[in-house]
Design a protein around this motif. Structure first.
Motif, mmCIF file in Angstrom:
data_model
loop_
_atom_site.group_PDB
_atom_site.id
_atom_site.type_symbol
_atom_site.label_atom_id
_atom_site.label_comp_id
_atom_site.label_asym_id
_atom_site.label_seq_id
_atom_site.Cartn_x
_atom_site.Cartn_y
_atom_site.Cartn_z
ATOM 1 N N CYS A 148 0.852 -1.201 0.000
ATOM 2 C CA CYS A 148 0.000 0.000 0.000
ATOM 3 C C CYS A 148 0.883 1.246 0.000
ATOM 4 C CB CYS A 148 -0.917 0.005 1.219
ATOM 5 S SG CYS A 148 -0.031 0.064 2.773
ATOM 6 N N GLU A 149 0.258 2.402 -0.125
ATOM 7 C CA GLU A 149 1.047 3.641 -0.087
ATOM 8 C C GLU A 149 1.353 3.988 1.370
ATOM 9 O OE1 GLU A 149 -2.637 4.366 -0.830
ATOM 10 O OE2 GLU A 149 -2.783 6.546 -0.545
ATOM 11 N N ALA A 150 2.510 4.570 1.616
ATOM 12 C CA ALA A 150 2.822 5.074 2.954
ATOM 13 C C ALA A 150 1.866 6.224 3.236
ATOM 14 C CB ALA A 150 4.258 5.566 3.001
ATOM 15 N N LYS A 151 1.515 6.405 4.474
ATOM 16 C CA LYS A 151 0.617 7.472 4.909
ATOM 17 C C LYS A 151 -0.741 7.421 4.202
ATOM 18 C CE LYS A 151 3.938 10.684 6.720
ATOM 19 N NZ LYS A 151 4.954 11.562 6.250
ATOM 20 N N ALA A 152 -1.258 6.212 4.057
ATOM 21 C CA ALA A 152 -2.639 6.094 3.580
ATOM 22 C C ALA A 152 -3.539 6.664 4.680
ATOM 23 C CB ALA A 152 -2.978 4.631 3.333
ATOM 24 N N GLN A 203 -5.229 2.202 6.978
ATOM 25 C CA GLN A 203 -4.095 1.537 7.638
ATOM 26 C C GLN A 203 -4.606 0.562 8.694
ATOM 27 O OE1 GLN A 203 -0.735 3.979 8.820
ATOM 28 N NE2 GLN A 203 -1.526 5.697 7.652
ATOM 29 N N GLN A 249 -4.058 -3.436 8.658
ATOM 30 C CA GLN A 249 -3.365 -4.078 9.795
ATOM 31 C C GLN A 249 -4.255 -5.155 10.414
ATOM 32 O OE1 GLN A 249 -2.663 -0.744 12.383
ATOM 33 N NE2 GLN A 249 -1.219 0.196 10.980
ATOM 34 N N ILE A 257 2.643 -5.833 6.093
ATOM 35 C CA ILE A 257 2.293 -4.650 5.296
ATOM 36 C C ILE A 257 3.549 -3.954 4.784
ATOM 37 C CG2 ILE A 257 1.166 -2.389 5.389
ATOM 38 C CD1 ILE A 257 -0.867 -3.764 7.260
ATOM 39 N N GLU A 301 4.850 -0.697 2.809
ATOM 40 C CA GLU A 301 4.431 0.647 2.376
ATOM 41 C C GLU A 301 5.425 1.206 1.365
ATOM 42 O OE1 GLU A 301 4.159 2.993 5.923
ATOM 43 O OE2 GLU A 301 2.196 2.149 6.434
ATOM 44 N N GLU A 321 7.070 4.355 -0.042
ATOM 45 C CA GLU A 321 7.262 5.704 0.522
ATOM 46 C C GLU A 321 7.728 6.687 -0.532
ATOM 47 O OE1 GLU A 321 8.380 6.253 4.172
ATOM 48 O OE2 GLU A 321 8.420 4.186 4.859
ATOM 49 N N PHE A 344 -4.270 0.412 -2.816
ATOM 50 C CA PHE A 344 -3.892 1.824 -2.807
ATOM 51 C C PHE A 344 -5.157 2.670 -2.789
ATOM 52 C CE2 PHE A 344 0.547 3.103 -3.866
ATOM 53 C CZ PHE A 344 1.144 1.880 -3.626
ATOM 54 N N ASN A 391 -4.522 10.161 -3.070
ATOM 55 C CA ASN A 391 -4.119 10.224 -1.661
ATOM 56 C C ASN A 391 -4.805 11.402 -0.974
ATOM 57 O OD1 ASN A 391 -2.028 11.489 0.458
ATOM 58 N ND2 ASN A 391 -1.913 9.257 0.491
#
Ligand SMILES: Cc1ncc(COP(=O)(O)O)c(C=O)c1O
Length: 439
Positions: free
Chosen positions: A134-138, A143, A147, A161, A163, A165, A194, A198
């Motif tokens: 997934c994208e970081a800071k979703a 998140q 998780q 997971i 991420e 970045e 994703f 964002n």
């Protein structure tokens, strides 16, 4: 006026009003309620958070209240829009917005609920392939959902997971880095999930390429379209996306916590062996009221429904979809690009007068950059970093009748939306910002 060169714009009221006169969608502003500030409409830039209320919403909900008053339980079948099948009146329009076949879309529940229900079916980890990219800071809810899904299957979320970045010193994720991460982890990934856009940076992801590469390696691919539905062009069916979910309260103007959407690609419809959490609204409609023990899965996204329709929030959604249909989504996309171009011009002009260290930095990446491939038009979100300033700038904007969104430590998110924002809104915002920057 599409993609007008920034140089051709002018920062004057007359120019902004002239753009409004030429705007085919200008009249749609009158179809929305605006919060008031000092007796005037606020400059509302938070359509990316909660879209404004269409004036027609009240009548749509009133219709259902009247039918409930008149028919009681019989309203399930006798109401003007029978509640038994109420969700069906939303499907065609919702499917068009996300580029899907009607059978691939259902409006139900809320966004995070739908993500979980869809992952029950589409996150099928094995001992070897169990990871999620997934994208970081979703968005935090995504998140937590990812998780908890990994943990539900007995994996440690830190391990499961992965991420992607942004690079050091950058805010958005390079699309080549996303593709490289898929290649690197291809043998251990069970799922790629994703967002379409964002929530923080406004970066649009190349959903087509991500899906194609994921599928090449046998990985299931899903998207959270909270900030994409009603904002950018989507072709979920043609891109072959496995599943997706979205909310309807942002760009779809359907009210706080209103009903969400879910997409399941046609290729999964006949696969009745897919595990799912079932409810009576997912069983064959003809057999539903026979009250039998056996679940007869509907062949389509409706199979994932659990419960009967939340009619009041669906009525609000129907009102909002009808406004979008009247406007025409392609016209909305064109205006969206024009609004963005003008806003960028205005902020660039302000930057020209700012001291170093105080210039606003554009956080939202543009098309044809390392972050958004050519041919993918960004949506209407525009995030800027207010260097050298704190939340007092946000409070001052609000005090002057602007409604943007603030994210710590210093990001202002704005979304001039094509249905109800005007070019004059942008001009006036620029004047307020200038005065607050003492320019
Ligand atoms: C990207 C994203 N995912 C998930 C959510 C959570 O949505 P909900 O509360 O409708 O489940 C939001 C809400 O703003 C969001 O922006």
């Amino acid at each position: 006026m599409k993609y007008k060169l920034i140089m051709q714009h002018q920062n004057t009221l007359a120019y902004a009003q002239d753009l409004d006169k030429k705007d085919e969608l200008a009249a749609f502003r009158q179809r929305f309620h605006f919060p008031q500030h000092d007796g005037k409409d606020v400059i509302y830039f938070t359509g990316n958070s909660l879209g404004l209320q269409p004036k027609s919403t009240e009548a749509y909900i009133q219709q259902e209240l009247n039918d409930w008053k008149t028919y009681g339980v019989e309203g399930h079948f006798l109401a003007k829009n029978p509640w038994f099948s109420y969700h069906e009146i939303l499907t065609e329009q919702a499917a068009q917005l996300v580029g899907a076949l009607p059978s691939e879309v259902v409006m139900m529940n809320q966004l995070t609920v739908n993500l979980h229900l869809l992952m029950v079916s589409f996150y099928r980890p094995t001992a070897k392939r169990y990871k999620i990219l997934c994208e970081a800071k979703a968005f935090p809810s995504d998140q937590y959902a990812l998780q908890s899904q990994a943990e539900f299957h007995g994996f440690k979320s830190d391990d499961a997971i992965i991420e992607v970045e942004p690079r050091e010193g950058e805010y958005s994720i390079r699309y080549e880095d996303i593709l490289a991460a898929i290649e690197k982890h291809k043998d251990e990934l069970a799922l790629i999930m994703f967002s379409g856009v964002n929530y923080f940076t406004g970066q649009v992801f190349d959903m087509k390429s991500i899906t194609e590469l994921g599928h090449k390696h046998g990985i299931t691919v899903g998207f959270d379209l909270a900030h994409a539905a009603g904002n950018i062009d989507l072709h979920l069916h043609d891109w072959g996306v496995d599943f997706a979910a979205w909310c309807s309260y942002k760009y779809l103007n359907s009210g706080p916590g209103s009903v969400a959407g879910a997409f399941v690609h046609e290729r999964h419809h006949k696969n009745t062996s897919l595990p799912l959490f079932a409810g009576w609204w997912g069983t064959d409609k003809k057999k539903r009221f026979l009250m039998e023990k056996t679940f007869h899965p509907i062949e389509g996204a409706e199979r994932w429904q659990l419960s009967n329709a939340p009619v009041f929030s669906m009525a609000a959604h129907k009102a909002a979809l009808d406004v979008i249909t009247d406007a025409g989504f392609s016209k909305m996309r064109k205006k969206s690009a024009d609004l963005l171009s003008y806003l960028e011009f205005i902020i660039t002009e302000i930057n020209g007068k700012q001291a170093e260290g105080k210039k606003f930095e554009f956080l939202t990446p543009k098309e044809n950059s390392p972050y958004i491939p050519k041919g993918i038009q960004p949506g209407c979100q525009f995030s800027i970093i207010a260097h050298g300033r704190g939340k007092e700038l946000f409070h001052a904007l609000v005090k002057h009748g602007v409604v943007p969104d603030w994210r710590e430590p210093n990001v202002i998110r704005m979304a001039p939306v094509p249905l109800y924002n005007s070019f004059e809104d942008l001009y006036r915002f620029g004047e307020i910002l200038k005065s607050l920057c003492s320019l």
